[in-house]
Design a protein around this motif. Structure first.
Motif, PDB file in Angstrom:
ATOM      1  N   SER A 120     -29.053 -27.222 -69.785  1.00  0.00           N
ATOM      2  CA  SER A 120     -29.543 -28.220 -70.735  1.00  0.00           C
ATOM      3  C   SER A 120     -28.660 -29.467 -70.763  1.00  0.00           C
ATOM      4  CB  SER A 120     -29.624 -27.615 -72.144  1.00  0.00           C
ATOM      5  OG  SER A 120     -28.324 -27.391 -72.675  1.00  0.00           O
ATOM      6  N   VAL A 121     -27.467 -29.385 -70.190  1.00  0.00           N
ATOM      7  CA  VAL A 121     -26.543 -30.517 -70.163  1.00  0.00           C
ATOM      8  C   VAL A 121     -26.738 -31.283 -68.862  1.00  0.00           C
ATOM      9  CG1 VAL A 121     -24.120 -31.228 -70.191  1.00  0.00           C
ATOM     10  CG2 VAL A 121     -24.863 -29.287 -71.576  1.00  0.00           C
ATOM     11  N   ARG A 122     -27.032 -32.587 -68.988  1.00  0.00           N
ATOM     12  CA  ARG A 122     -27.290 -33.410 -67.809  1.00  0.00           C
ATOM     13  C   ARG A 122     -26.136 -34.349 -67.469  1.00  0.00           C
ATOM     14  NH1 ARG A 122     -32.372 -33.964 -65.876  1.00  0.00           N
ATOM     15  NH2 ARG A 122     -32.169 -36.229 -65.589  1.00  0.00           N
ATOM     16  N   ALA A 123     -25.234 -34.567 -68.404  1.00  0.00           N
ATOM     17  CA  ALA A 123     -24.052 -35.386 -68.144  1.00  0.00           C
ATOM     18  C   ALA A 123     -22.976 -34.990 -69.143  1.00  0.00           C
ATOM     19  CB  ALA A 123     -24.360 -36.878 -68.249  1.00  0.00           C
ATOM     20  N   VAL A 124     -21.701 -35.221 -68.766  1.00  0.00           N
ATOM     21  CA  VAL A 124     -20.563 -34.768 -69.560  1.00  0.00           C
ATOM     22  C   VAL A 124     -19.576 -35.916 -69.736  1.00  0.00           C
ATOM     23  CG1 VAL A 124     -18.606 -33.148 -69.629  1.00  0.00           C
ATOM     24  CG2 VAL A 124     -20.822 -32.410 -68.707  1.00  0.00           C
TER      25      VAL A 124
END
Length: 274
Positions: free
Chosen positions: A53-57
């Protein structure tokens, strides 16, 4: 201001934008890397890397420093913890157990990572920032490699990522001499993409950049990230393996142990090549 009762690492998720911020949270210690902080950061990054669900950090920090590297007081105690003058078993295991896994998570996760560098980044702190894909820094921020000052080589992939950013000649100079450089120099050298006026603006710029990336073709970004890494002289994994072996050798030297004790005592180290 945080206290030891608060989490060592904060994980802040913007579900709408699919961006997660992983924030070092020991500002009173300038985010020096204790075992507690290293374990928390490693586990948080590995979890984020595996979260579809995480596309960028965003990698960020609380307080006035991004990360000043290894907590040398804790390291000095670990060096002295062995029996009959031997080096403590945990003193040198931190490179493969913590630093390599943190740098690998940042550098190989199949999603873009932006570093929000709000203040001093030294040693492994600089290594973590360079393991990210893009960097935003606060004006006037100071950077340094710092390893040679305690008789060490480099870790956290810094030996490779710094050379990749600035070229082998300048990287060798910075690693050997340990001279401080500024955010403005880092921008001129291509390390930093953008400079912001203050830490709040730095966080905002990094988050905006991460949201832009999260809205883009993240599958393509993952392939770009891997292809760019293949363009280096050695892969990140090879560099991390070499650094870990080198730090184990150097950590057993009198030069390193004496230099760490000198740092803790705020004295100038004397190196004898032993």
């Amino acid at each position: 201001m945080s206290s030891a009762a608060e989490p060592a690492v904060l994980v802040e998720t913007d579900d709408q934008e699919a961006v997660t911020t992983v924030r070092l949270n020991r500002p009173d210690n300038r985010n020096a890397l204790t075992v507690e902080l290293k374990v928390a950061l490693r586990d948080a990054l590995e979890a984020v890397a595996d979260d579809p669900s995480v596309r960028a950090v965003v990698l960020a920090s609380s307080g006035k420093a991004f990360c000043v590297g290894q907590d040398l007081r804790e390291h000095a105690e670990a060096l002295r913890s062995g029996e009959d003058g031997a080096i403590g078993a945990d003193a040198l295991s931190t490179v493969p157990e913590h630093y390599n896994r943190i740098a690998s998570a940042l550098g190989t996760m199949r999603k873009p990572v932006v570093a929000s560098i709000n203040g001093t980044a030294v040693g492994a702190g600089l290594g973590f920032a360079l393991a990210c894909d893009l960097r935003v820094a606060t004006a006037g921020t100071k950077f340094a490699t710092a390893f040679a000052g305690i008789g060490f080589g480099g870790d956290s992939g810094l030996s490779g990522t710094l050379a990749h950013c600035v070229g082998s000649s300048r990287a060798t100079e910075l690693l050997m001499l340990g001279d401080t450089f500024t955010a403005e120099q880092a921008r001129d050298w291509g390390i930093v993409r953008e400079i912001a006026d203050d830490p709040a603006a730095t966080d905002a710029a990094a988050l905006a950049l991460a949201r832009r990336l999260a809205a883009g073709p993240t599958l393509a970004f993952a392939e770009i990230k891997e292809a760019v890494a293949l363009g280096t002289v050695s892969s990140l994994r090879q560099v991390l393996d070499h650094e870990a072996a080198a730090q184990a050798r150097l950590g057993a030297t009198e030069d390193h142990r004496n230099a760490v004790d000198a740092f803790v005592a705020k004295e100038k180290p004397v190196f004898r090549g032993q």
